[in-house]
Design an enzyme around this catalytic site. Sequence first.
Site, PDB file in Angstrom:
ATOM      1  N   GLN A 184       0.943  -9.671  -5.439  1.00 49.40           N
ATOM      2  CA  GLN A 184       0.509 -11.076  -5.530  1.00 49.40           C
ATOM      3  C   GLN A 184       1.434 -11.899  -6.419  1.00 49.40           C
ATOM      4  OE1 GLN A 184      -2.059 -12.539  -3.974  1.00 49.40           O
ATOM      5  NE2 GLN A 184      -3.097 -10.749  -3.138  1.00 49.40           N
ATOM      6  N   THR A 205       0.844  -1.197   0.000  1.00 56.16           N
ATOM      7  CA  THR A 205       0.000   0.000   0.000  1.00 56.16           C
ATOM      8  C   THR A 205       0.881   1.250   0.000  1.00 56.16           C
ATOM      9  OG1 THR A 205      -1.750  -1.144   1.209  1.00 56.16           O
ATOM     10  CG2 THR A 205      -1.786   1.266   1.271  1.00 56.16           C
ATOM     11  N   CYS A 235      -9.882  -6.632   1.823  1.00 55.06           N
ATOM     12  CA  CYS A 235      -9.929  -5.215   2.185  1.00 55.06           C
ATOM     13  C   CYS A 235     -11.316  -4.642   1.983  1.00 55.06           C
ATOM     14  CB  CYS A 235      -8.938  -4.426   1.369  1.00 55.06           C
ATOM     15  SG  CYS A 235      -7.795  -5.459   0.498  1.00 55.06           S
ATOM     16  N   THR A 291      13.318   4.787  10.795  1.00 59.15           N
ATOM     17  CA  THR A 291      14.275   3.740  11.129  1.00 59.15           C
ATOM     18  C   THR A 291      13.882   2.428  10.467  1.00 59.15           C
ATOM     19  OG1 THR A 291      14.691   4.807  13.248  1.00 59.15           O
ATOM     20  CG2 THR A 291      15.334   2.485  13.069  1.00 59.15           C
ATOM     21  N   HIS A 314       3.913 -10.220   3.114  1.00 64.25           N
ATOM     22  CA  HIS A 314       2.953 -11.085   3.802  1.00 64.25           C
ATOM     23  C   HIS A 314       2.038 -11.904   2.898  1.00 64.25           C
ATOM     24  CE1 HIS A 314      -0.985  -8.835   3.738  1.00 64.25           C
ATOM     25  NE2 HIS A 314      -0.193  -7.836   3.434  1.00 64.25           N
TER      26      HIS A 314
END
Length: 385
Positions: free
Chosen positions: A181, A74, A328, A242, A203
């Site tokens: 994907q 995103t 989503c 960071t 993920h």
Amino acid sequence: MQRPIYLDCHATTPVDPRVLDAMMPYFTEHFGNPSSVSHAYGWEAEAGVKQAREIIAEAINASPEEIVFTSGATEANNLAIKGVAEAYFSQGQHIITVATEHRAVIDPCKYLESLGFEITFLTVGEDGLIDLDILEKSIRSDTILVSVMAANNEIGVLQPLKEIGALCREKGVLFHTDAAQAIGKIPLDVEAMNINLMSLTAHKLYGPKGIGALYVRRRNPKVYLKSQIQGGGQERELRSGTLYPPQIVGFGKAVALGLAEMETEGERLEKLRDRAMEKLLQLEGVYLNGDRAQRLPNNLNISVAGVDGTALILGLQPVIAVSSGSACSSQSVAPSHVITALGRSKTLANASIRFGMGRFTTAEDIDRAVDHTITTIQSLRKAKQ
Ligand SMILES: *Cc1c(COP(=O)(O)O)cnc(C)c1O
């Protein structure tokens, strides 16, 4: 109670234990800030980051300095689209994307539209693929960016990246692709495909959540971006904050495993998927969403006639974890913008099921899932009569 069979791998995947093992030392032992250059704690953390950066770059045939770590796809999409818009607006304010993109592309584009940019949302055919002739005709002298996803998160359709890249190069327009994907599932090559910007995430590939990257081309042509997060100037000033070594190391490991196992795992999943597809499509009034051949090996998406969409998902829930539409948007009752873009009715879009198989899906899982799906469809249809 037995937990349902997880078949929602386009929403997210579990962390592979081998990925977790690689991450662990970076929480405690190598906890340093990779930007600390004056002591060993910083160097150790930086060494882990460097190695992950090299693995990810090599996976897409890029150079390590072209990888910018972000919090996920995103953020990478936002940086790519808004970053290009701000850096190139004096050359033009027209952007081309596709109606079936993830909302992480559509929404930044709509935001730019609200600021005065012009956005063309290309339509897709019944198969979910864009038409290259229409794309070519849509490119104007003031077009600065074309953003087309590599693999669709709902219907798994693979867009023709190489042809799009060649066209964008010929027209002198930047090409961004959301490959969230696709990484580790299909071969990606930023050189061969003429890709200038590519969004990635860990993920969906058995890596941790909260880490991703944007590939930003540095040579012929160098892509200029305006950073969207200012601060300490990390990631060559493109993304301050960071760095997060455990997540980055896990991302690198996930990509390395994904690439090493891409072929064998792709073939295994394709066989499982095809077995499920054959059985389900034998039922009357069950339709495949998206092209049969140009799709991810682990994706199956069907629409079911004669049943209510909500009742269908409720009926599946105890035995299989799947979703209708994308994770989503599953909060909302609106039908999937991807399935309706294929020309399906709202009813059929609502009565759609996305099966996302993964590394830990077994043949027994698929057989049970298919049997339960068929029983559910038949009993819902019977109840309606
Ligand atoms: C999951 C996904 C995203 C969002 O990625 P995050 O890392 O969760 O922000 C964007 N695009 C596509 C195609 C996706 O599948």
